[in-house]
Enzyme design. Sequence first.
Site, PDB file in Angstrom:
ATOM      1  N   PHE A  92       0.858  -1.175   0.000  1.00 29.24           N
ATOM      2  CA  PHE A  92       0.000   0.000   0.000  1.00 29.24           C
ATOM      3  C   PHE A  92       0.905   1.240   0.000  1.00 29.24           C
ATOM      4  O   PHE A  92       1.927   1.260   0.692  1.00 29.24           O
ATOM      5  CB  PHE A  92      -0.832  -0.072   1.288  1.00 29.24           C
ATOM      6  CG  PHE A  92      -1.816   1.026   1.495  1.00 29.24           C
ATOM      7  CD1 PHE A  92      -3.014   1.034   0.808  1.00 29.24           C
ATOM      8  CD2 PHE A  92      -1.567   2.037   2.421  1.00 29.24           C
ATOM      9  CE1 PHE A  92      -3.952   2.039   1.030  1.00 29.24           C
ATOM     10  CE2 PHE A  92      -2.501   3.041   2.649  1.00 29.24           C
ATOM     11  CZ  PHE A  92      -3.689   3.045   1.945  1.00 29.24           C
ATOM     12  N   ASN A 193      -2.922   0.816  10.845  1.00 31.74           N
ATOM     13  CA  ASN A 193      -3.723   1.416   9.774  1.00 31.74           C
ATOM     14  C   ASN A 193      -4.264   0.242   8.973  1.00 31.74           C
ATOM     15  O   ASN A 193      -3.665  -0.197   8.002  1.00 31.74           O
ATOM     16  CB  ASN A 193      -2.848   2.314   8.895  1.00 31.74           C
ATOM     17  CG  ASN A 193      -3.605   2.822   7.677  1.00 31.74           C
ATOM     18  OD1 ASN A 193      -4.842   2.841   7.680  1.00 31.74           O
ATOM     19  ND2 ASN A 193      -2.880   3.222   6.647  1.00 31.74           N
ATOM     20  N   PRO A 194      -5.399  -0.309   9.419  1.00 25.92           N
ATOM     21  CA  PRO A 194      -5.861  -1.560   8.797  1.00 25.92           C
ATOM     22  C   PRO A 194      -6.560  -1.317   7.465  1.00 25.92           C
ATOM     23  O   PRO A 194      -6.934  -0.177   7.156  1.00 25.92           O
ATOM     24  CB  PRO A 194      -6.880  -2.076   9.819  1.00 25.92           C
ATOM     25  CG  PRO A 194      -7.466  -0.845  10.407  1.00 25.92           C
ATOM     26  CD  PRO A 194      -6.365   0.184  10.424  1.00 25.92           C
TER      27      PRO A 194
HETATM   28  N1  GLN Z   1       0.849   0.388   7.529  1.00 19.60           N
HETATM   29  C1  GLN Z   1       0.837   0.749   6.140  1.00 19.60           C
HETATM   30  C2  GLN Z   1       0.395   2.172   5.970  1.00 19.60           C
HETATM   31  O1  GLN Z   1      -0.129   2.769   6.853  1.00 19.60           O
HETATM   32  C3  GLN Z   1      -0.007  -0.209   5.335  1.00 19.60           C
HETATM   33  C4  GLN Z   1      -1.456  -0.126   5.639  1.00 19.60           C
HETATM   34  C5  GLN Z   1      -2.278  -1.194   4.938  1.00 19.60           C
HETATM   35  O2  GLN Z   1      -1.735  -2.018   4.216  1.00 19.60           O
HETATM   36  N2  GLN Z   1      -3.549  -1.168   5.136  1.00 19.60           N
HETATM   37  O3  GLN Z   1       0.586   2.777   4.956  1.00 19.60           O
END
Ligand code: GLN
Length: 287
Positions: A92, A193-194
């Site tokens: 991401f 950050n799900p």
């Molecule tokens: N922790 C990463 C971010 O905040 C990935 C988050 C995710 O894959 N949902 O960018």
Amino acid sequence: MILKNNICKKDIFYLIDKYSHAIPRVEAEMLLEYLFNCARIDLYIKDFKVDETIEELYDSLVSRRISGEPVQYITGRAEFMGLDFIVTKDVFIPRPETELLVNMTRDTLNVTQTKNPKILDLCTGSGNIAVSLAKLIQEAEIVATDISEPALKIAEKNAVRHNLSDRIKFYKGNIFNALIFAKNPKFDIIICNPPYIKEDELPYLQKEVKVEPEIALNGGGDGLDFYRIIAKESHRYLKKFGSILLEIGFGQKKDVENIFSSYNIFEIYKVIKDFSGIERAMWINLL
Ligand code: GLN
């Protein structure tokens, strides 16, 4: 003839402007930085030769961008908390609003006066949160998990790149399941950050977002699957009075609050809005 050649001479400013109708200037600069392998400022102070080959290469990068590939996947880099991260299609792309979570972690540590904090970053993706926390909080010990092996490889590379691999331990697995091999997995802070997009909204996302890994976006039927798991399991991994810091999606504040409140062991301490006024970061304490 000489005059004509002079008029036609192309320079970097010509390239910066060439697609100003189609892409933002900052993206044009990012693509040129990548093409010339230089810093952004160099575009303005160095004298780069712009020949036909360079122009063709630039045209092809821009056409990838216009067809929907995010600039970060083209250049393989993304900026987060002022740091440079390696990104590929396996991860991401870090978003500016997620910086709120990193800043909130510092506030949490100030309020709780925790020394040598142990922090768990769930769904670490590119490792942007874990790496920036390790960089900002010198005495923190950090554990980061992700279900995706290719994502963890990128996160590990980012830790190496910032000289922080001895401060962050990475484990592969689904949310807390990743911790079975971790020694004493009890943390002062759990940060995450799900994925929080509703499954049936995935087909309607912007084309740039649709090329990101689906497992990083898909939060299940109502987008709240990960919050439910975190609410259910986190007390086993949090120290007494530990904190959970979560990014939440547009309109999810009430639902996420309800999920946590139903356990009667949490206090919703604070919710912070992002730059667009959307409630984005939630701070929850274990009572
Ligand atoms: N922790 C990463 C971010 O905040 C990935 C988050 C995710 O894959 N949902 O960018």
